[in-house]
Design a protein around this motif. Structure first.
Motif, mmCIF file in Angstrom:
data_model
loop_
_atom_site.group_PDB
_atom_site.id
_atom_site.type_symbol
_atom_site.label_atom_id
_atom_site.label_comp_id
_atom_site.label_asym_id
_atom_site.label_seq_id
_atom_site.Cartn_x
_atom_site.Cartn_y
_atom_site.Cartn_z
ATOM 1 N N PHE A 150 -32.289 -52.356 -57.006
ATOM 2 C CA PHE A 150 -31.873 -53.387 -56.055
ATOM 3 C C PHE A 150 -31.741 -52.753 -54.679
ATOM 4 C CE2 PHE A 150 -30.466 -54.802 -60.165
ATOM 5 C CZ PHE A 150 -30.573 -56.180 -60.149
ATOM 6 N N THR A 151 -32.169 -53.469 -53.644
ATOM 7 C CA THR A 151 -31.944 -52.998 -52.287
ATOM 8 C C THR A 151 -30.452 -53.077 -51.990
ATOM 9 O OG1 THR A 151 -34.111 -53.800 -51.598
ATOM 10 C CG2 THR A 151 -32.525 -53.331 -49.867
ATOM 11 N N LEU A 152 -29.868 -51.973 -51.565
ATOM 12 C CA LEU A 152 -28.439 -51.924 -51.244
ATOM 13 C C LEU A 152 -28.250 -52.364 -49.800
ATOM 14 C CD1 LEU A 152 -25.514 -51.157 -51.909
ATOM 15 C CD2 LEU A 152 -26.080 -48.780 -51.359
ATOM 16 N N ASN A 153 -27.774 -53.590 -49.609
ATOM 17 C CA ASN A 153 -27.571 -54.131 -48.275
ATOM 18 C C ASN A 153 -26.145 -53.872 -47.801
ATOM 19 O OD1 ASN A 153 -30.183 -55.364 -47.659
ATOM 20 N ND2 ASN A 153 -29.748 -56.696 -49.396
ATOM 21 N N ASN A 154 -25.876 -54.156 -46.556
ATOM 22 C CA ASN A 154 -24.549 -53.920 -45.986
ATOM 23 C C ASN A 154 -23.478 -54.637 -46.794
ATOM 24 O OD1 ASN A 154 -25.547 -52.355 -43.887
ATOM 25 N ND2 ASN A 154 -25.848 -54.096 -42.523
ATOM 26 N N GLY A 155 -22.451 -53.875 -47.196
ATOM 27 C CA GLY A 155 -21.375 -54.443 -48.000
ATOM 28 C C GLY A 155 -21.678 -54.505 -49.482
ATOM 29 N N GLY A 156 -22.858 -54.012 -49.860
ATOM 30 C CA GLY A 156 -23.308 -54.153 -51.245
ATOM 31 C C GLY A 156 -22.600 -53.273 -52.242
ATOM 32 N N ALA A 157 -21.838 -52.283 -51.766
ATOM 33 C CA ALA A 157 -21.096 -51.446 -52.712
ATOM 34 C C ALA A 157 -20.076 -52.282 -53.474
ATOM 35 C CB ALA A 157 -20.402 -50.309 -51.977
ATOM 36 N N GLU A 158 -19.509 -53.302 -52.805
ATOM 37 C CA GLU A 158 -18.517 -54.158 -53.442
ATOM 38 C C GLU A 158 -19.064 -55.561 -53.719
ATOM 39 O OE1 GLU A 158 -17.787 -52.561 -50.432
ATOM 40 O OE2 GLU A 158 -16.873 -50.845 -51.456
ATOM 41 N N ASN A 159 -19.862 -56.098 -52.801
ATOM 42 C CA ASN A 159 -20.373 -57.468 -52.928
ATOM 43 C C ASN A 159 -21.781 -57.446 -53.521
ATOM 44 O OD1 ASN A 159 -21.068 -60.135 -52.721
ATOM 45 N ND2 ASN A 159 -21.040 -60.208 -50.483
ATOM 46 N N GLN A 160 -21.878 -57.654 -54.818
ATOM 47 C CA GLN A 160 -23.161 -57.527 -55.497
ATOM 48 C C GLN A 160 -24.134 -58.652 -55.165
ATOM 49 O OE1 GLN A 160 -22.029 -57.178 -59.628
ATOM 50 N NE2 GLN A 160 -21.442 -55.034 -59.423
ATOM 51 N N LYS A 161 -23.636 -59.745 -54.603
ATOM 52 C CA LYS A 161 -24.516 -60.870 -54.296
ATOM 53 C C LYS A 161 -25.500 -60.555 -53.168
ATOM 54 C CE LYS A 161 -21.535 -64.643 -55.869
ATOM 55 N NZ LYS A 161 -20.846 -65.907 -55.487
ATOM 56 N N VAL A 162 -25.198 -59.543 -52.336
ATOM 57 C CA VAL A 162 -26.073 -59.258 -51.199
ATOM 58 C C VAL A 162 -27.202 -58.288 -51.560
ATOM 59 C CG1 VAL A 162 -24.165 -59.652 -49.606
ATOM 60 C CG2 VAL A 162 -24.700 -57.310 -50.315
ATOM 61 N N ASN A 163 -27.163 -57.697 -52.752
ATOM 62 C CA ASN A 163 -28.183 -56.728 -53.168
ATOM 63 C C ASN A 163 -29.290 -57.453 -53.923
ATOM 64 O OD1 ASN A 163 -26.504 -54.694 -52.121
ATOM 65 N ND2 ASN A 163 -25.402 -54.531 -54.060
ATOM 66 N N ILE A 164 -30.524 -57.279 -53.457
ATOM 67 C CA ILE A 164 -31.650 -58.060 -53.955
ATOM 68 C C ILE A 164 -32.536 -57.218 -54.877
ATOM 69 C CG2 ILE A 164 -33.628 -59.482 -53.307
ATOM 70 C CD1 ILE A 164 -30.862 -60.580 -52.483
ATOM 71 N N PRO A 198 -31.551 -47.305 -48.961
ATOM 72 C CA PRO A 198 -30.452 -47.283 -49.941
ATOM 73 C C PRO A 198 -30.708 -48.260 -51.077
ATOM 74 C CG PRO A 198 -29.786 -48.440 -47.947
ATOM 75 C CD PRO A 198 -31.127 -47.845 -47.651
ATOM 76 N N GLN A 199 -30.320 -47.855 -52.288
ATOM 77 C CA GLN A 199 -30.589 -48.676 -53.469
ATOM 78 C C GLN A 199 -29.403 -48.677 -54.431
ATOM 79 O OE1 GLN A 199 -34.205 -46.631 -54.898
ATOM 80 N NE2 GLN A 199 -35.301 -48.534 -54.585
ATOM 81 N N VAL A 200 -29.385 -49.699 -55.271
ATOM 82 C CA VAL A 200 -28.544 -49.717 -56.458
ATOM 83 C C VAL A 200 -29.482 -49.572 -57.647
ATOM 84 C CG1 VAL A 200 -26.846 -50.988 -57.814
ATOM 85 C CG2 VAL A 200 -26.936 -51.290 -55.332
ATOM 86 N N ILE A 201 -29.225 -48.593 -58.489
ATOM 87 C CA ILE A 201 -30.072 -48.333 -59.644
ATOM 88 C C ILE A 201 -29.296 -48.666 -60.911
ATOM 89 C CG2 ILE A 201 -31.441 -46.620 -60.899
ATOM 90 C CD1 ILE A 201 -32.492 -47.180 -58.106
ATOM 91 N N TYR A 202 -29.923 -49.419 -61.809
ATOM 92 C CA TYR A 202 -29.366 -49.670 -63.137
ATOM 93 C C TYR A 202 -30.253 -48.977 -64.159
ATOM 94 C CZ TYR A 202 -25.824 -53.100 -61.815
ATOM 95 O OH TYR A 202 -24.706 -53.705 -61.304
ATOM 96 N N GLU A 203 -29.625 -48.144 -64.987
ATOM 97 C CA GLU A 203 -30.376 -47.368 -65.969
ATOM 98 C C GLU A 203 -29.883 -47.675 -67.381
ATOM 99 O OE1 GLU A 203 -31.440 -43.172 -63.994
ATOM 100 O OE2 GLU A 203 -29.286 -43.511 -64.174
ATOM 101 N N ASN A 204 -30.809 -48.043 -68.246
ATOM 102 C CA ASN A 204 -30.536 -48.159 -69.672
ATOM 103 C C ASN A 204 -31.357 -47.071 -70.350
ATOM 104 O OD1 ASN A 204 -30.796 -48.695 -72.424
ATOM 105 N ND2 ASN A 204 -30.650 -50.901 -72.178
ATOM 106 N N ASN A 205 -30.711 -45.933 -70.604
ATOM 107 C CA ASN A 205 -31.431 -44.781 -71.133
ATOM 108 C C ASN A 205 -31.637 -44.855 -72.637
ATOM 109 O OD1 ASN A 205 -31.903 -42.983 -68.782
ATOM 110 N ND2 ASN A 205 -29.686 -43.131 -68.585
ATOM 111 N N THR A 206 -31.035 -45.841 -73.281
ATOM 112 C CA THR A 206 -31.285 -46.048 -74.708
ATOM 113 C C THR A 206 -32.617 -46.749 -74.926
ATOM 114 O OG1 THR A 206 -28.920 -46.181 -75.193
ATOM 115 C CG2 THR A 206 -30.426 -47.125 -76.825
ATOM 116 N N ASN A 207 -32.839 -47.813 -74.163
ATOM 117 C CA ASN A 207 -34.074 -48.590 -74.309
ATOM 118 C C ASN A 207 -35.077 -48.313 -73.189
ATOM 119 O OD1 ASN A 207 -31.581 -50.686 -75.132
ATOM 120 N ND2 ASN A 207 -33.166 -50.401 -76.677
#
Length: 363
Positions: free
Chosen positions: A262-276, A247-256
């Motif tokens: 980021f690796t989506l860790n347990n609780g990472g949907a709400e707590n962004q500090k746990v995603n590396i 599982p991952q969190v993806i950030y996309e800047n399609n303009t640039n």
């Protein structure tokens, strides 16, 4: 089916569905995936246990950004209600109706049944010259294309009202000329919304340090919150990818054309500090202002980059010196420098970079 049915007429929100981009299927459309087609049939043939994909026109995908990246990737998300569905359709500037469907027909008996049914209705198909067993039908009165691609376990049916009448391409069928196909014109139409470099007014300034980290964000250590609070966080869209294996969190800047993972860790949907932070990809140096602390210059010739890095620091040197990329030796990261596709090696220019933390990842 007319293949212009509203999406909401075809799905039950109580069932599990995902929607998103699947570039191996086709990079210029959205797909809604139904894992078990038990509620669907093909002219009386039960599609139980078969995966069904509905194809949706999406204007935001008609660019060269996905095709330039190379390879295949999946970026999908689940939706449980109309509000979530509408938000995804809006993000991709997509229609509210489908224009086609695909059946993943891995069962050989099912393939025979489907082919028999199609031939009984429309006659023998035209041999697809790109595959061993592929056939297609150009049904002008019905305004439909049918592509039978058993080599890739696919049956594809499309409403061609808004498609090219002379050309077709996807990975399962290759390029098909229906008569009078101008491939250059067709390609431009597929990627008609490609952003011109001159249209990008704001170009972020990026620094890649000696250890291949981006703007002070350290792979394997910096978390999602660090990025969100950084000056780099401009014009990015956040997407959660609920892949059971990774599982991952993806950030996309399609303009640039900047992408972070980021690796989506347990609780990472709400707590962004746990995603590396796991990796980043800068797809086009024309869209950014980037500098390298190790002395590499953007748009340098490949031969010059190889001299600067040194033969002993390049993975599989004797093989990749003829490829359009270089992989740099590193104990912690996979570092790929990608070059423009020019047959003249002296003109291959360094134009993009992909860096990711080496597995294993710990979700």
């Amino acid at each position: 089916m007319t293949l212009e049915e509203p999406i909401t007429n075809l799905i039950d929100f109580k069932d599990k569905h995902v929607i998103g981009v699947e570039t191996v299927e086709y990079p210029f459309s959205l797909f809604i995936e139904v894992e078990n087609g038990s509620k669907f049939s093909f002219d009386g043939i039960d599609l139980k246990d078969q995966k069904v994909l509905f194809q949706v026109n999406a204007e935001a995908l008609k660019t060269d950004s996905i095709t330039k990246a190379g390879g295949g990737h999946i970026n999908v998300e689940s939706f449980e209600n109309k509000e979530k569905l509408d938000s995804v359709l809006t993000k991709y500037k997509a229609d509210q109706v489908i224009y086609g469907f695909r059946v993943v027909m891995e069962d050989k008996n099912l393939q025979k049944e489907l082919l028999k049914k199609i031939e009984s209705k429309y006659g023998k198909g035209t041999k697809n010259p790109n595959t061993d067993n592929g056939l297609y039908w150009n049904l002008k009165k019905e305004h439909q294309y049918i592509f039978f691609a058993p080599d890739y376990d696919r049956l594809i049916v499309l409403n061609n009202t808004n498609l090219s009448k002379t050309c077709y391409w996807d990975l399962m069928n290759g390029s098909i000329d229906f008569g009078g196909c101008d491939k250059e014109v067709y390609s431009k139409e597929l990627m008609k919304n490609t952003r011109k470099v001159a249209d990008v007014k704001e170009k972020p300034t990026l620094v890649i340090d000696q250890n291949w980290n981006l703007d002070g964000l350290v792979l394997g250590k910096s978390n999602e919150t660090d990025f969100v609070k950084s000056s780099l966080n401009q014009s990015f869209e956040r997407t959660l990818m609920w892949d059971d294996a990774h599982p991952q969190v993806i950030y996309e800047n399609n303009t640039n054309h900047i992408f972070l993972q980021f690796t989506l860790n347990n609780g990472g949907a709400e707590n962004q500090k746990v995603n590396i932070l796991e990796g980043y990809y800068i797809e086009d140096f024309n869209q950014v202002k980037v500098s390298f602390q190790n002395g590499i210059k953007p748009f340098s010739r490949k031969v010059d980059v190889m001299k600067l890095i040194g033969k002993d620091q390049i993975v599989d040197y004797d093989e990749v010196k003829f490829a359009d990329y270089l992989e740099i030796k590193n104990p912690d990261y996979q570092v790929k420098l990608l070059f423009s596709h020019d047959k003249d090696i002296n003109k291959e220019l360094f134009e993009k970079i992909y860096v990711t933390k080496k597995p294993p990842f710990k979700p």
